[in-house]
Design an enzyme around this catalytic site. Structure first.
Site, PDB file in Angstrom:
ATOM      1  N   LYS A 141       0.849  -1.189   0.000  1.00  0.00           N
ATOM      2  CA  LYS A 141       0.000   0.000   0.000  1.00  0.00           C
ATOM      3  C   LYS A 141       0.886   1.241   0.000  1.00  0.00           C
ATOM      4  CE  LYS A 141      -3.550   2.374   2.644  1.00  0.00           C
ATOM      5  NZ  LYS A 141      -4.534   2.266   3.725  1.00  0.00           N
TER       6      LYS A 141
ATOM      7  N   LYS B 182      -2.238  -1.643  -3.820  1.00  0.00           N
ATOM      8  CA  LYS B 182      -3.092  -0.457  -3.761  1.00  0.00           C
ATOM      9  C   LYS B 182      -2.252   0.795  -3.809  1.00  0.00           C
ATOM     10  CE  LYS B 182      -5.933   1.845  -0.405  1.00  0.00           C
ATOM     11  NZ  LYS B 182      -6.412   1.883   0.942  1.00  0.00           N
TER      12      LYS B 182
HETATM   13  C1  PBG Z   1      -7.158   3.148   5.500  1.00  0.00           C
HETATM   14  C2  PBG Z   1      -7.641   3.042   4.098  1.00  0.00           C
HETATM   15  C3  PBG Z   1      -7.555   4.013   3.109  1.00  0.00           C
HETATM   16  C4  PBG Z   1      -8.158   3.478   1.970  1.00  0.00           C
HETATM   17  C5  PBG Z   1      -8.621   2.209   2.296  1.00  0.00           C
HETATM   18  N1  PBG Z   1      -8.272   1.949   3.620  1.00  0.00           N
HETATM   19  C6  PBG Z   1      -7.073   5.420   3.154  1.00  0.00           C
HETATM   20  C7  PBG Z   1      -5.703   5.767   3.479  1.00  0.00           C
HETATM   21  O1  PBG Z   1      -4.800   4.942   3.647  1.00  0.00           O
HETATM   22  O2  PBG Z   1      -5.512   6.959   3.602  1.00  0.00           O
HETATM   23  C8  PBG Z   1      -8.259   4.181   0.661  1.00  0.00           C
HETATM   24  C9  PBG Z   1      -9.216   3.618  -0.322  1.00  0.00           C
HETATM   25  C10 PBG Z   1      -9.552   4.544  -1.434  1.00  0.00           C
HETATM   26  O3  PBG Z   1      -8.934   5.602  -1.647  1.00  0.00           O
HETATM   27  O4  PBG Z   1     -10.481   4.198  -2.167  1.00  0.00           O
HETATM   28  N2  PBG Z   1      -8.087   2.614   6.416  1.00  0.00           N
END
Ligand code: PBG
Length: 329
Positions: free
Chosen positions: A200, A253
Protein backbone atom coordinates in the site's frame (compact mmCIF):
# COMPACT_ATOMS: atom_id res chain seq x y z
CA UNK A 1 9.03 -14.70 -53.69
CA UNK A 2 8.39 -12.96 -50.38
CA UNK A 3 6.51 -14.38 -47.41
CA UNK A 4 2.77 -13.87 -47.34
CA UNK A 5 1.79 -10.94 -45.09
CA UNK A 6 1.24 -12.09 -41.50
CA UNK A 7 -2.24 -10.89 -40.62
CA UNK A 8 -3.15 -10.63 -36.89
CA UNK A 9 -6.21 -8.69 -38.01
CA UNK A 10 -7.84 -11.96 -39.17
CA UNK A 11 -8.75 -12.68 -35.55
CA UNK A 12 -10.15 -9.21 -34.99
CA UNK A 13 -12.72 -9.40 -37.79
CA UNK A 14 -15.83 -10.10 -35.72
CA UNK A 15 -16.77 -9.73 -32.11
CA UNK A 16 -17.21 -13.51 -31.88
CA UNK A 17 -13.65 -14.13 -33.06
CA UNK A 18 -12.36 -11.47 -30.68
CA UNK A 19 -14.23 -13.11 -27.80
CA UNK A 20 -12.83 -16.51 -28.74
CA UNK A 21 -9.21 -15.42 -28.48
CA UNK A 22 -9.52 -12.86 -25.68
CA UNK A 23 -6.80 -13.48 -23.09
CA UNK A 24 -8.27 -11.57 -20.16
CA UNK A 25 -11.85 -11.68 -19.01
CA UNK A 26 -13.76 -9.71 -16.45
CA UNK A 27 -16.74 -11.06 -14.52
CA UNK A 28 -18.97 -9.51 -11.85
CA UNK A 29 -17.71 -12.02 -9.30
CA UNK A 30 -14.17 -10.64 -9.73
CA UNK A 31 -15.38 -7.36 -8.22
CA UNK A 32 -15.58 -6.21 -4.59
CA UNK A 33 -17.75 -3.20 -3.70
CA UNK A 34 -16.52 -0.87 -0.91
CA UNK A 35 -19.29 0.46 1.38
CA UNK A 36 -19.22 3.16 4.06
CA UNK A 37 -21.55 2.73 7.04
CA UNK A 38 -22.07 5.83 9.17
CA UNK A 39 -23.49 5.32 12.67
CA UNK A 40 -24.71 8.91 12.86
CA UNK A 41 -27.05 9.15 9.84
CA UNK A 42 -30.58 7.93 9.03
CA UNK A 43 -30.54 8.61 5.28
CA UNK A 44 -27.72 8.13 2.72
CA UNK A 45 -25.23 10.97 2.65
CA UNK A 46 -23.64 11.52 -0.79
CA UNK A 47 -19.85 11.72 -0.98
CA UNK A 48 -19.39 14.85 -3.10
CA UNK A 49 -16.03 13.80 -4.55
CA UNK A 50 -17.30 10.36 -5.63
CA UNK A 51 -20.38 10.58 -7.87
CA UNK A 52 -22.78 7.72 -7.12
CA UNK A 53 -21.18 6.85 -3.77
CA UNK A 54 -22.87 7.60 -0.45
CA UNK A 55 -22.24 6.97 3.20
CA UNK A 56 -25.04 4.65 4.27
CA UNK A 57 -27.04 4.27 7.47
CA UNK A 58 -26.73 0.80 8.99
CA UNK A 59 -30.47 0.33 8.37
CA UNK A 60 -29.64 0.05 4.62
CA UNK A 61 -27.24 -2.88 5.06
CA UNK A 62 -29.68 -5.69 4.25
CA UNK A 63 -31.01 -3.96 1.12
CA UNK A 64 -27.47 -3.29 -0.03
CA UNK A 65 -26.54 -6.95 0.49
CA UNK A 66 -29.44 -8.05 -1.72
CA UNK A 67 -28.51 -5.54 -4.43
CA UNK A 68 -24.92 -6.82 -4.50
CA UNK A 69 -25.87 -10.48 -4.94
CA UNK A 70 -28.56 -9.66 -7.47
CA UNK A 71 -25.93 -8.01 -9.64
CA UNK A 72 -23.58 -10.98 -9.14
CA UNK A 73 -20.86 -8.84 -7.56
CA UNK A 74 -18.36 -11.10 -5.77
CA UNK A 75 -18.08 -9.42 -2.37
CA UNK A 76 -18.25 -6.19 -0.43
CA UNK A 77 -15.76 -4.54 1.92
CA UNK A 78 -17.02 -2.42 4.80
CA UNK A 79 -15.67 0.80 6.31
CA UNK A 80 -17.18 2.49 9.36
CA UNK A 81 -17.79 6.02 10.57
CA UNK A 82 -18.42 5.99 14.32
CA UNK A 83 -20.41 8.52 16.34
CA UNK A 84 -17.34 9.62 18.30
CA UNK A 85 -13.56 9.36 17.87
CA UNK A 86 -10.67 9.23 20.34
CA UNK A 87 -6.84 9.11 20.10
CA UNK A 88 -6.75 5.28 20.11
CA UNK A 89 -9.70 4.53 17.85
CA UNK A 90 -11.52 2.56 20.54
CA UNK A 91 -14.86 3.03 18.76
CA UNK A 92 -13.57 0.49 16.25
CA UNK A 93 -13.72 -2.17 18.96
CA UNK A 94 -17.39 -1.63 19.78
CA UNK A 95 -19.46 -4.70 18.81
CA UNK A 96 -22.36 -2.26 18.36
CA UNK A 97 -20.32 -0.02 16.05
CA UNK A 98 -21.43 0.57 12.44
CA UNK A 99 -19.29 -2.16 10.88
CA UNK A 100 -20.22 -5.08 13.20
CA UNK A 101 -23.90 -4.08 12.98
CA UNK A 102 -23.76 -3.86 9.19
CA UNK A 103 -21.96 -7.21 8.93
CA UNK A 104 -24.63 -8.92 11.03
CA UNK A 105 -27.46 -7.34 9.03
CA UNK A 106 -25.89 -8.28 5.68
CA UNK A 107 -25.11 -11.87 6.68
CA UNK A 108 -28.62 -12.29 8.15
CA UNK A 109 -30.17 -11.06 4.91
CA UNK A 110 -27.85 -12.89 2.50
CA UNK A 111 -25.73 -15.54 4.24
CA UNK A 112 -23.80 -16.46 1.08
CA UNK A 113 -22.59 -12.90 0.42
CA UNK A 114 -18.83 -12.62 1.00
CA UNK A 115 -18.40 -9.81 3.53
CA UNK A 116 -14.97 -8.29 4.09
CA UNK A 117 -14.18 -5.76 6.82
CA UNK A 118 -11.37 -3.21 6.61
CA UNK A 119 -9.24 -3.32 9.76
CA UNK A 120 -7.60 0.02 10.52
CA UNK A 121 -7.96 2.67 13.21
CA UNK A 122 -7.88 5.75 10.98
CA UNK A 123 -11.66 5.82 10.66
CA UNK A 124 -11.89 5.85 14.48
CA UNK A 125 -9.01 8.08 15.64
CA UNK A 126 -9.56 11.80 16.25
CA UNK A 127 -6.17 12.60 14.65
CA UNK A 128 -6.90 10.46 11.57
CA UNK A 129 -3.69 8.41 11.60
CA UNK A 130 -3.67 4.64 11.10
CA UNK A 131 -2.31 3.97 14.57
CA UNK A 132 -1.81 5.10 18.13
CA UNK A 133 0.62 8.01 18.44
CA UNK A 134 3.67 8.39 20.66
CA UNK A 135 6.09 11.26 21.16
CA UNK A 136 9.79 10.39 20.92
CA UNK A 137 12.36 12.05 23.22
CA UNK A 138 13.31 14.21 20.23
CA UNK A 139 9.78 15.61 20.21
CA UNK A 140 8.84 13.85 16.98
CA UNK A 141 5.36 12.32 16.96
CA UNK A 142 5.08 8.92 15.28
CA UNK A 143 2.69 6.01 15.01
CA UNK A 144 3.51 3.40 17.64
CA UNK A 145 3.67 0.15 15.68
CA UNK A 146 3.36 -2.43 18.44
CA UNK A 147 0.67 -0.73 20.51
CA UNK A 148 -1.35 -0.32 17.34
CA UNK A 149 -1.08 -4.06 16.68
CA UNK A 150 -2.94 -4.82 19.93
CA UNK A 151 -5.91 -2.70 18.85
CA UNK A 152 -5.92 -4.06 15.30
CA UNK A 153 -5.96 -7.64 16.57
CA UNK A 154 -8.91 -6.89 18.86
CA UNK A 155 -10.74 -5.15 16.01
CA UNK A 156 -10.26 -8.14 13.70
CA UNK A 157 -11.76 -10.44 16.33
CA UNK A 158 -14.77 -8.11 16.80
CA UNK A 159 -15.42 -8.14 13.03
CA UNK A 160 -14.93 -11.92 12.82
CA UNK A 161 -17.36 -12.42 15.71
CA UNK A 162 -19.92 -10.28 13.87
CA UNK A 163 -19.61 -12.69 10.93
CA UNK A 164 -17.06 -11.20 8.52
CA UNK A 165 -15.72 -13.84 6.11
CA UNK A 166 -12.55 -11.83 5.53
CA UNK A 167 -10.71 -9.23 7.60
CA UNK A 168 -8.50 -6.84 5.66
CA UNK A 169 -5.79 -4.93 7.56
CA UNK A 170 -5.01 -1.67 5.74
CA UNK A 171 -2.84 0.03 8.35
CA UNK A 172 0.66 -0.95 7.10
CA UNK A 173 2.02 -1.67 10.60
CA UNK A 174 4.82 -4.24 10.65
CA UNK A 175 3.84 -7.68 11.88
CA UNK A 176 0.11 -7.16 11.80
CA UNK A 177 -0.83 -10.17 9.71
CA UNK A 178 0.84 -12.59 12.13
CA UNK A 179 -0.69 -10.76 15.07
CA UNK A 180 -4.19 -10.95 13.57
CA UNK A 181 -3.80 -14.62 12.67
CA UNK A 182 -2.80 -15.57 16.21
CA UNK A 183 -5.62 -13.50 17.74
CA UNK A 184 -8.25 -14.90 15.36
CA UNK A 185 -7.15 -18.49 15.96
CA UNK A 186 -7.06 -17.99 19.74
CA UNK A 187 -10.68 -16.78 19.64
CA UNK A 188 -11.94 -19.69 17.55
CA UNK A 189 -11.96 -17.85 14.22
CA UNK A 190 -9.44 -20.03 12.44
CA UNK A 191 -11.76 -20.06 9.39
CA UNK A 192 -11.80 -16.29 9.01
CA UNK A 193 -9.52 -15.26 6.12
CA UNK A 194 -7.01 -12.43 6.08
CA UNK A 195 -6.74 -10.24 3.00
CA UNK A 196 -3.64 -8.16 3.57
CA UNK A 197 -3.23 -4.73 2.06
CA UNK A 198 0.34 -5.97 1.68
CA UNK A 199 1.55 -3.35 -0.77
CA UNK A 200 0.00 0.00 0.00
CA UNK A 201 1.60 3.19 -1.23
CA UNK A 202 1.48 6.66 0.35
CA UNK A 203 -0.74 7.94 -2.44
CA UNK A 204 -2.49 11.14 -3.47
CA UNK A 205 -5.23 8.97 -4.94
CA UNK A 206 -6.86 8.31 -1.55
CA UNK A 207 -8.14 11.92 -1.37
CA UNK A 208 -11.85 11.28 -2.01
CA UNK A 209 -11.86 8.26 0.34
CA UNK A 210 -10.71 10.48 3.14
CA UNK A 211 -13.88 12.52 2.68
CA UNK A 212 -15.99 9.37 2.40
CA UNK A 213 -14.53 7.84 5.57
CA UNK A 214 -13.83 11.17 7.30
CA UNK A 215 -10.28 10.07 8.05
CA UNK A 216 -7.87 12.67 6.65
CA UNK A 217 -4.86 12.97 9.00
CA UNK A 218 -5.15 16.16 11.08
CA UNK A 219 -1.38 16.72 10.85
CA UNK A 220 1.49 15.28 8.82
CA UNK A 221 0.97 12.48 6.31
CA UNK A 222 1.10 8.70 6.12
CA UNK A 223 4.56 8.40 4.55
CA UNK A 224 5.99 7.05 7.82
CA UNK A 225 4.06 3.82 7.37
CA UNK A 226 2.74 3.61 3.80
CA UNK A 227 5.18 2.81 0.98
CA UNK A 228 7.21 5.20 -1.11
CA UNK A 229 5.89 5.37 -4.70
CA UNK A 230 9.39 4.84 -6.09
CA UNK A 231 9.79 1.37 -4.61
CA UNK A 232 8.98 -1.89 -6.37
CA UNK A 233 11.44 -4.38 -4.83
CA UNK A 234 10.16 -3.37 -1.43
CA UNK A 235 6.69 -4.41 -2.57
CA UNK A 236 7.91 -7.96 -3.04
CA UNK A 237 9.44 -7.91 0.44
CA UNK A 238 6.16 -6.69 1.97
CA UNK A 239 4.21 -9.35 0.05
CA UNK A 240 6.60 -12.13 1.10
CA UNK A 241 6.45 -11.08 4.76
CA UNK A 242 2.66 -11.07 4.81
CA UNK A 243 2.54 -14.43 3.10
CA UNK A 244 4.97 -15.85 5.67
CA UNK A 245 2.85 -14.41 8.49
CA UNK A 246 -0.20 -16.26 7.20
CA UNK A 247 -2.08 -13.95 4.83
CA UNK A 248 -4.63 -15.82 2.70
CA UNK A 249 -4.74 -13.14 0.02
CA UNK A 250 -2.58 -10.15 -0.87
CA UNK A 251 -3.51 -6.76 -2.25
CA UNK A 252 -1.77 -4.00 -4.16
CA UNK A 253 -3.09 -0.46 -3.76
CA UNK A 254 -3.67 1.84 -5.64
CA UNK A 255 -4.08 -0.08 -8.90
CA UNK A 256 -3.53 2.03 -12.02
CA UNK A 257 -0.30 3.85 -11.12
CA UNK A 258 1.15 0.52 -9.85
CA UNK A 259 0.24 -2.06 -12.51
CA UNK A 260 3.92 -2.99 -12.84
CA UNK A 261 4.05 -3.72 -9.12
CA UNK A 262 0.83 -5.73 -9.36
CA UNK A 263 2.36 -7.87 -12.12
CA UNK A 264 5.54 -8.41 -10.10
CA UNK A 265 3.59 -9.42 -6.98
CA UNK A 266 1.39 -11.75 -9.05
CA UNK A 267 4.51 -13.47 -10.41
CA UNK A 268 6.11 -13.76 -6.95
CA UNK A 269 3.36 -15.66 -5.10
CA UNK A 270 0.81 -18.41 -5.56
CA UNK A 271 -1.67 -16.66 -3.24
CA UNK A 272 -4.70 -14.90 -4.72
CA UNK A 273 -3.83 -11.27 -5.43
CA UNK A 274 -6.30 -8.38 -5.42
CA UNK A 275 -5.94 -4.75 -6.45
CA UNK A 276 -7.70 -1.69 -5.07
CA UNK A 277 -8.92 0.68 -7.79
CA UNK A 278 -9.04 3.50 -5.26
CA UNK A 279 -11.24 6.54 -4.75
CA UNK A 280 -9.04 8.97 -6.68
CA UNK A 281 -8.90 6.65 -9.68
CA UNK A 282 -12.71 6.49 -9.61
CA UNK A 283 -13.09 10.24 -9.17
CA UNK A 284 -10.74 11.00 -12.09
CA UNK A 285 -12.75 8.93 -14.54
CA UNK A 286 -16.00 10.54 -13.41
CA UNK A 287 -14.53 14.04 -13.55
CA UNK A 288 -13.33 13.53 -17.12
CA UNK A 289 -16.61 11.89 -18.19
CA UNK A 290 -18.67 14.69 -16.61
CA UNK A 291 -16.84 17.12 -18.87
CA UNK A 292 -17.46 14.87 -21.90
CA UNK A 293 -13.76 14.16 -22.24
CA UNK A 294 -14.13 10.38 -22.11
CA UNK A 295 -16.90 7.79 -22.23
CA UNK A 296 -17.52 6.69 -18.63
CA UNK A 297 -18.63 3.11 -19.28
CA UNK A 298 -15.97 2.30 -21.87
CA UNK A 299 -13.22 3.81 -19.74
CA UNK A 300 -14.46 1.87 -16.72
CA UNK A 301 -14.40 -1.48 -18.50
CA UNK A 302 -10.99 -0.80 -20.04
CA UNK A 303 -9.54 0.12 -16.65
CA UNK A 304 -10.95 -2.95 -14.90
CA UNK A 305 -9.79 -5.24 -17.72
CA UNK A 306 -6.31 -3.73 -17.54
CA UNK A 307 -6.08 -4.34 -13.81
CA UNK A 308 -7.06 -7.97 -14.40
CA UNK A 309 -4.53 -8.26 -17.25
CA UNK A 310 -1.80 -6.99 -14.92
CA UNK A 311 -2.52 -9.95 -12.66
CA UNK A 312 -5.36 -9.18 -10.26
CA UNK A 313 -7.64 -12.09 -9.41
CA UNK A 314 -10.15 -9.62 -7.98
CA UNK A 315 -10.61 -5.85 -7.88
CA UNK A 316 -11.94 -3.62 -5.13
CA UNK A 317 -13.74 -0.89 -7.02
CA UNK A 318 -16.47 1.72 -6.60
CA UNK A 319 -17.43 0.86 -10.20
CA UNK A 320 -18.51 -2.65 -9.14
CA UNK A 321 -22.30 -2.31 -9.46
CA UNK A 322 -22.21 -0.43 -12.77
CA UNK A 323 -19.57 -2.74 -14.23
CA UNK A 324 -21.60 -5.79 -13.21
CA UNK A 325 -24.63 -4.27 -14.92
CA UNK A 326 -22.61 -3.67 -18.09
CA UNK A 327 -21.37 -7.26 -17.98
CA UNK A 328 -25.00 -8.28 -17.98
CA UNK A 329 -25.01 -10.52 -14.95
C1 PBG B 1 -7.16 3.15 5.50
C2 PBG B 1 -7.64 3.04 4.10
C3 PBG B 1 -7.55 4.01 3.11
C4 PBG B 1 -8.16 3.48 1.97
C5 PBG B 1 -8.62 2.21 2.30
N1 PBG B 1 -8.27 1.95 3.62
C6 PBG B 1 -7.07 5.42 3.15
C7 PBG B 1 -5.70 5.77 3.48
O1 PBG B 1 -4.80 4.94 3.65
O2 PBG B 1 -5.51 6.96 3.60
C8 PBG B 1 -8.26 4.18 0.66
C9 PBG B 1 -9.22 3.62 -0.32
C10 PBG B 1 -9.55 4.54 -1.43
O3 PBG B 1 -8.93 5.60 -1.65
O4 PBG B 1 -10.48 4.20 -2.17
N2 PBG B 1 -8.09 2.61 6.42
Amino acid sequence: MGFPTIRPRRLRRTKELRALVRETTLAPDDLVLPLFFNAAIDVPHPVTTMPGVSQLPVSHAATEARRIVERGVGACILFGLPRAKDPEGRAGLDPEGPVPRAIRAMKDAVPELVVMADVCVDEYTDHGHCGVLRTLPSGIVEVDNDRTLEILAEMAVVFARAGADVVAPSDMMDGRVGKLRVALDASGFESTSILSYAVKYASAFYGPFREAADCAPKFGDRAGYQMDPGNAREALREAALDEAEGADMLMVKPALPYLDVLRAVRDSTTLPVGAYNVSGEYAMVHAAADRNMIDLDRATMEILTSIRRAGADFILTYHALRAAELLGA
